[in-house]
Design a protein around this motif. Sequence first.
Motif: not given
Length: 682
Positions: A527, A508, A505
């Motif tokens: 994510s 990036e 989650e």
Amino acid sequence: MQATSLVYYFLLVSLCIDFSQNETSALLRRQRRRMHHRGLRRSSSAEHKVPRQARMKFPDPAAVVPSISLVNIDDDVMGVFDSLIGLGGHESSYSVLPGKTGHCTANRMIMYDKAVWSPKPCITCLCSKGEVICDTTMCPPLTCPITIIPAGECCPVCSDTGSSLDSSIISLDDISEFSGDSPEPNDLDNTSVLSSAYTQTEKDELLRTELIEVKEKEGHKKDAKKRRKGKKNRQKYRGYHREKKPIRRKGNAKEDIEDESDEDDGTFRMPSHFPILVPPIEAPPLPSGCSTSDTTVSCINAKLKQIPPISDPDLTSLDLTGNSITTISDEAFNGIPNLEWIDLSKNNITSPGIGQQAFKILKKLKRLYLDGNMLVHIPSELPSTLEEIKINDNHLHAIDEDGLKDLKNLITLELEGNKLSEANVSPLAFSPLKSLSYLRLGRNKFRIIPQGLPTTLEELYLENNQIEEVSEICFNHTRNINVIVLKHNKLEEHRIAPLAWINQENLESIDLSYNKLYHVPSYLPKSLLHLILVGNQIERIPGYVFGHMKPGLEYLYLSFNKLTDDGIDPVSFFGAYHTLRELFLDHNELKSVPFGIDEMRKLRFLRLNNNKIRTVPPERICKAHLSDDDVHDNSEEEETEDSCLEHVHLENNYINTRQLSPHAFSCIRSYCSVVLKPQKSK
């Protein structure tokens, strides 16, 4: 009757002057010598210690005049004043009687000019031209081992025996109990007699000059004894103020040498004794090539072979980069226990050369840099306060489960350029690191992702290893991981497990540059914002590969691959149309501008240079605009948003710039942002 008294007064003064001439001549010579050695020091230091209202001008050594003996007829007290002439700058609190020039008043009594009286034991005052000047007793020098002060006297005398003393004798060590007090204000008509307080500089100067004066004092010893006999006969009429004398102890002979008071005007009193001044033990000077600034010592490339001995509790930073240091002893940092940062990079330090307790004393150490040495294992007994450790480019070949113990505050760990692998790094090696967020293990020998990564990890760098696989359990416990760098490894897309990171989650950014990928990997993290796939052999971008990402991919770098027109589907960028900001497709094999770019409303930077593109259709980069006729015919015209494109690179293709449509770059605000030259020839 009054005339007779005046005649008697002047005759008595003349007799006293003759009587004291021999006695004062020696004192004058001693005074001149003192003024020669201490005149400058006294004038500067005393003014800082004396209150402004009581400061006075000190006599110039050249202006010293002989002492004069004066008699106060009213009190019948005889005293000796040293250098009273030339003290006109003295600000006395005594009141000068108005209207009677030369007269003084003291204790509500009128004193004539040159009258002398003793308002307090060991203090004698003179009325000089209407101004009252007070003086304190000056004691002769003594060179005897034991000195005492007889009761009723102000000055110490030599004691024949030190074992049993009469109860009336006062020890020199007790002088401070009696000699430091000023006269009571009521007795002196609100006049304060100031006591001297030497500064540290004065004490050092005093000790330096005492050796010079010892021989001179020995020559006056006999004269001093004679003066003491005369003083004893007069002590019932006059008391002398006791002065504190500094004591110098020389060697083991237990010889006390008393110094005379530096103050010739008698306004200041010397303390009874100073403590023995022991010069501070200074650390050896820093070697050449070292510099210091505030709390930092820097010895970069100073050709040192060992850590220099430094003793400075305030030192917090030590930079010893680029020397030839091979060992760190257990006592290396004993003099600098408050270090917070040490840089020992680019030395020749070996693991056996580091003492077991070398770093243990450093209870505040936060950063330790040991890059570019010859260590084979991480030093033991490192302080638990460490927040950053760098041991890059060494010969580390193992980390056992205790190798990083007690480092619960460690945030950054860099171990690049060593010989570490999954075979010699224990799965429990990272478990003590409860705060680790930044881990660099690049340029090692790992074939898989290391096991047992800390749960707090946020950034992992594993570039330049031999990693061939990313299993589905690699990142199960690293729920906060944000950046993974796996460039320059041997990864293929089918060796990346579907569940390896898709459920992360917070992940990036992934860098998979320079691996063995043939198409953009599927099952990328939801994510993901930043994907780097430079330098692979990618031929295809599968459709909907970015469709599951939320909020969506923002940066996609596919430079230096093998993309062709057939490898990019109309839905290849689906899911990134509204989020993509930078798209790099340069150095591929594209012959036309890919579909879908005109749908990327947030795209700012587009690179299509160094491909095989021959033309740029008007609708491929900028949406086609309706003609004027279509506008009149269609009242429900679809409004288009302004493009965000700022830079477009199309150089080194096969584009004929003269044949480009004027609407090809109509959505770009400035044509200077479009790079079209140079182009390749056919």
